[in-house]
Design a protein around this motif. Structure first.
Motif, mmCIF file in Angstrom:
data_model
loop_
_atom_site.group_PDB
_atom_site.id
_atom_site.type_symbol
_atom_site.label_atom_id
_atom_site.label_comp_id
_atom_site.label_asym_id
_atom_site.label_seq_id
_atom_site.Cartn_x
_atom_site.Cartn_y
_atom_site.Cartn_z
ATOM 1 N N VAL A 1 -3.337 -2.754 -1.182
ATOM 2 C CA VAL A 1 -2.847 -1.381 -1.164
ATOM 3 C C VAL A 1 -1.313 -1.464 -1.194
ATOM 4 O O VAL A 1 -0.748 -2.465 -0.750
ATOM 5 N N ALA A 2 -0.669 -0.422 -1.750
ATOM 6 C CA ALA A 2 0.805 -0.418 -1.769
ATOM 7 C C ALA A 2 1.316 0.810 -1.040
ATOM 8 O O ALA A 2 0.827 1.923 -1.256
ATOM 9 N N ILE A 3 2.295 0.596 -0.175
ATOM 10 C CA ILE A 3 2.939 1.705 0.538
ATOM 11 C C ILE A 3 4.275 1.958 -0.144
ATOM 12 O O ILE A 3 5.052 1.034 -0.369
ATOM 13 N N ARG A 4 4.515 3.224 -0.478
ATOM 14 C CA ARG A 4 5.777 3.581 -1.148
ATOM 15 C C ARG A 4 6.623 4.452 -0.217
ATOM 16 O O ARG A 4 6.489 5.681 -0.234
ATOM 17 N N PRO A 5 7.488 3.818 0.582
ATOM 18 C CA PRO A 5 8.371 4.636 1.422
ATOM 19 C C PRO A 5 9.573 5.107 0.596
ATOM 20 O O PRO A 5 9.766 4.667 -0.529
ATOM 21 N N LEU B 1 -1.657 2.008 9.510
ATOM 22 C CA LEU B 1 -2.821 2.843 9.150
ATOM 23 C C LEU B 1 -3.478 2.305 7.883
ATOM 24 O O LEU B 1 -4.711 2.221 7.794
ATOM 25 N N ALA B 2 -2.646 1.934 6.907
ATOM 26 C CA ALA B 2 -3.193 1.429 5.631
ATOM 27 C C ALA B 2 -4.018 0.163 5.886
ATOM 28 O O ALA B 2 -5.137 0.028 5.376
ATOM 29 N N ALA B 3 -3.469 -0.739 6.699
ATOM 30 C CA ALA B 3 -4.184 -1.999 6.961
ATOM 31 C C ALA B 3 -5.522 -1.713 7.650
ATOM 32 O O ALA B 3 -6.544 -2.323 7.328
ATOM 33 N N GLU B 4 -5.497 -0.767 8.591
ATOM 34 C CA GLU B 4 -6.714 -0.530 9.375
ATOM 35 C C GLU B 4 -7.749 0.317 8.617
ATOM 36 O O GLU B 4 -8.933 0.275 8.931
ATOM 37 N N HIS B 5 -7.302 1.096 7.626
ATOM 38 C CA HIS B 5 -8.247 1.906 6.830
ATOM 39 C C HIS B 5 -8.701 1.215 5.546
ATOM 40 O O HIS B 5 -9.581 1.715 4.855
ATOM 41 N N LEU B 6 -8.052 0.106 5.213
ATOM 42 C CA LEU B 6 -8.394 -0.578 3.956
ATOM 43 C C LEU B 6 -9.712 -1.347 4.124
ATOM 44 O O LEU B 6 -9.762 -2.377 4.794
ATOM 45 N N LYS B 7 -10.762 -0.797 3.508
ATOM 46 C CA LYS B 7 -12.095 -1.425 3.590
ATOM 47 C C LYS B 7 -12.701 -1.339 2.195
ATOM 48 O O LYS B 7 -12.273 -0.501 1.393
ATOM 49 N N ALA B 8 -13.739 -2.127 1.944
ATOM 50 C CA ALA B 8 -14.327 -2.171 0.596
ATOM 51 C C ALA B 8 -14.826 -0.796 0.145
ATOM 52 O O ALA B 8 -14.804 -0.470 -1.035
ATOM 53 N N ASP B 9 -15.284 0.037 1.102
ATOM 54 C CA ASP B 9 -15.827 1.350 0.713
ATOM 55 C C ASP B 9 -14.796 2.476 0.902
ATOM 56 O O ASP B 9 -15.143 3.647 0.892
ATOM 57 N N SER B 10 -13.534 2.120 1.086
ATOM 58 C CA SER B 10 -12.531 3.167 1.321
ATOM 59 C C SER B 10 -11.782 3.492 0.036
ATOM 60 O O SER B 10 -11.684 2.642 -0.866
ATOM 61 N N PRO B 11 -11.214 4.708 -0.055
ATOM 62 C CA PRO B 11 -10.483 5.063 -1.289
ATOM 63 C C PRO B 11 -9.146 4.331 -1.406
ATOM 64 O O PRO B 11 -8.475 4.437 -2.425
ATOM 65 N N LEU B 12 -8.753 3.571 -0.393
ATOM 66 C CA LEU B 12 -7.424 2.942 -0.424
ATOM 67 C C LEU B 12 -7.329 1.762 -1.397
ATOM 68 O O LEU B 12 -6.230 1.416 -1.836
ATOM 69 N N CYS B 13 -8.492 1.159 -1.714
ATOM 70 C CA CYS B 13 -8.480 -0.084 -2.502
ATOM 71 C C CYS B 13 -7.709 0.074 -3.806
ATOM 72 O O CYS B 13 -8.042 0.933 -4.632
ATOM 73 N N GLY B 14 -6.698 -0.739 -3.986
ATOM 74 C CA GLY B 14 -5.947 -0.762 -5.244
ATOM 75 C C GLY B 14 -5.105 0.469 -5.484
ATOM 76 O O GLY B 14 -4.714 0.745 -6.620
ATOM 77 N N GLN B 15 -4.809 1.229 -4.423
ATOM 78 C CA GLN B 15 -4.043 2.482 -4.589
ATOM 79 C C GLN B 15 -2.650 2.392 -3.975
ATOM 80 O O GLN B 15 -2.396 1.560 -3.102
ATOM 81 N N ALA B 16 -1.776 3.314 -4.432
ATOM 82 C CA ALA B 16 -0.426 3.413 -3.868
ATOM 83 C C ALA B 16 -0.341 4.693 -3.032
ATOM 84 O O ALA B 16 -0.996 5.690 -3.351
ATOM 85 N N TYR B 17 0.454 4.643 -1.955
ATOM 86 C CA TYR B 17 0.588 5.799 -1.052
ATOM 87 C C TYR B 17 2.046 6.070 -0.712
ATOM 88 O O TYR B 17 2.747 5.167 -0.217
ATOM 89 N N HIS B 18 2.497 7.300 -0.948
ATOM 90 C CA HIS B 18 3.832 7.697 -0.482
ATOM 91 C C HIS B 18 3.802 7.850 1.029
ATOM 92 O O HIS B 18 2.868 8.465 1.566
ATOM 93 N N ILE B 19 4.803 7.301 1.670
ATOM 94 C CA ILE B 19 4.965 7.501 3.112
ATOM 95 C C ILE B 19 6.390 8.003 3.334
ATOM 96 O O ILE B 19 7.359 7.279 3.067
ATOM 97 N N THR B 20 6.492 9.242 3.774
ATOM 98 C CA THR B 20 7.814 9.833 4.012
ATOM 99 C C THR B 20 7.801 10.555 5.358
ATOM 100 O O THR B 20 6.767 10.608 6.026
#
Ligand SMILES: NC(=O)C1=CN([C@@H]2O[C@H](COP(=O)(O)OP(=O)(O)OC[C@H]3O[C@@H](n4cnc5c(N)ncnc54)[C@H](OP(=O)(O)O)[C@@H]3O)[C@@H](O)[C@H]2O)C=CC1
Ligand SMILES: CC(C)CCC[C@@H](C)[C@H]1CC[C@H]2C3=C(CC[C@]12C)[C@@]1(C)CCC(=O)C[C@@H]1CC3
Length: 345
Positions: free
Chosen positions: A168-172, A221-240
């Protein structure tokens, strides 16, 4: 190949853990009961529960030692944007990230959380409430951004549920807070040299500045929510901070908080950008003879004179993100943390 034993989900590694964001992340992880290996080119501090591994992330063997029995890796190392060194960015952000991914595979790491940047979609023109589905910048504003784009793609493409390796990628954007070596120190240095008198443009442009603890919160949060069945896999997230602010109001609050005058006079954006571009080109041509580091680089002028703020709705929805520290409180804490930069100190 490294020998594999089943890694504990509370054992992690922070690549770049001696840096500004990395150290705040390490401190928070330790508070939350994680055992942390720091991998960095330098060791900046000591902390119980943290093991340091000093080395260059381009060195796979050195990395493997730090990743042994680790299940989660946070990758937040990068050369500073101000270094403006294309070869260094290429080597560390692109080749080095390939090495990080390879080492994660070899060590049996399950999750990789990359610190990317919201700037990967920024081309120097206005972005208002930008979402993650904006295309990557076709003309990135500098080498730093150019290599952050490739880095993010490499990490997200490496996500594989089949291989049990999730990314997962975090984009601050515009991280600030205690111990930041960039924003406040550069701002105060510019003010001390009498160069913070002008507002670039009409001063109404809105920008995201994100308190470091909120960025850390997004990563965990990203590390703890990143699971095989989660929408986070392979996604980028803005964090502001989710509170876009006028760029010049933010700068003025920091300046005045530390006893300096806020800029008052306006200069046209295109004029300042043109001058900055000219100076940058001159510095490039003269580089073999003399190394000039202009304060007002085209990148800084673009960041100071345009709207660029981002929606973090996706992070709210998928991982329950909410900033922990509001902007007003974050500015107070930041100003208090720099007594040595106060006027007259
Ligand atoms: N600061 C900001 O506003 C934003 C930052 N980011 C991203 O956040 C991350 C952290 O940034 P920040 O904390 O500000 O940066 P820092 O420079 O404070 O931290 C980066 C750390 O990585 C280390 N490092 C650099 N090259 C290597 C290498 N080859 N091998 C091992 N370690 C290395 C640095 O060492 P040294 O200091 O010796 O170079 C430093 O300790 C970066 O990925 C950055 O791109 C994203 C958006 C905004
Ligand atoms: C001299 C003044 C006009 C500006 C002084 C402050 C700037 C040093 C900072 C304002 C916005 C900051 C910023 C970054 C670095 C420091 C600033 C230019 C980043 C480029 C850091 C790395 C990123 O990924 C994006 C950041 C955007 C905002």
């Amino acid at each position: 190949m490294a020998t594999r034993t089943r890694p504990s989900s509370k054992r992690c590694a922070v690549i770049g853990g001696s840096g500004f964001l990395g150290r705040h992340l390490v401190e928070r992880l330790v508070d939350r009961g994680y055992t942390v290996n720091v991998f960095d080119i330098r060791q900046a501090y000591e902390l119980p529960g943290v093991t340091f591994h000093q080395g260059d992330l381009c060195d796979r063997q050195a990395l493997l030692l730090a990743l042994k029995e680790v299940s989660v890796v946070f990758h937040c190392a990068s050369p500073a944007p101000a270094s403006d060194d294309r070869a260094l960015f290429q080597r560390v952000n692109i080749d080095g990230t390939r090495t990080v991914i390879q080492a994660c595979h070899e060590a049996g790491v399950q999750k990789l959380i990359l610190t990317s940047s919201a700037s990967v979609v920024f081309e120097g023109t206005d972005i208002k409430n930008g979402r993650e589905d904006l295309p990557y910048a076709k003309k990135p504003i500098d080498y730093y951004t150019e290599t952050k784009i490739v880095q993010e793609k490499l990490v997200l493409e490496a996500c594989s549920k089949e291989k049990g390796f999730l990314t997962v990628a975090i984009r601050p954007h515009g991280i600030f807070g205690p111990r930041d070596p960039q924003l406040v120190p550069i701002l105060i240095d510019t003010a001390r040299r009498g160069k913070m008198k002008f507002i670039i443009g009409d001063g109404s442009n809105l920008v995201d500045f994100t308190y470091v603890e909120n960025v850390v919160h997004g990563h965990i949060l990203a590390a703890e929510h990143l699971k095989a069945d989660s929408p986070l896999c392979g996604q980028a997230y803005h964090i502001t901070n989710d509170e876009p602010v006028r760029f010049w109001d933010f700068m003025s609050q920091i300046l005045e908080g530390l006893g300096y005058s806020a800029p008052r006079y306006h200069l046209p954006y295109t004029l300042v950008y043109g001058i900055a571009l000219l100076l940058w080109l001159m510095a490039l041509v003269l580089r073999p003879l003399i190394r000039i580091k202009p304060t007002f680089t085209p990148m800084r002028v673009a960041l100071a004179g345009t709207h660029h703020y981002y929606s973090c709705a996706r992070a709210k929805k998928d991982m329950g993100y909410q900033p922990l520290v509001p902007l007003r409180e974050a500015i107070v804490r930041t100003v208090e943390s720099y007594p040595h930069l106060r006027k007259g100190a």
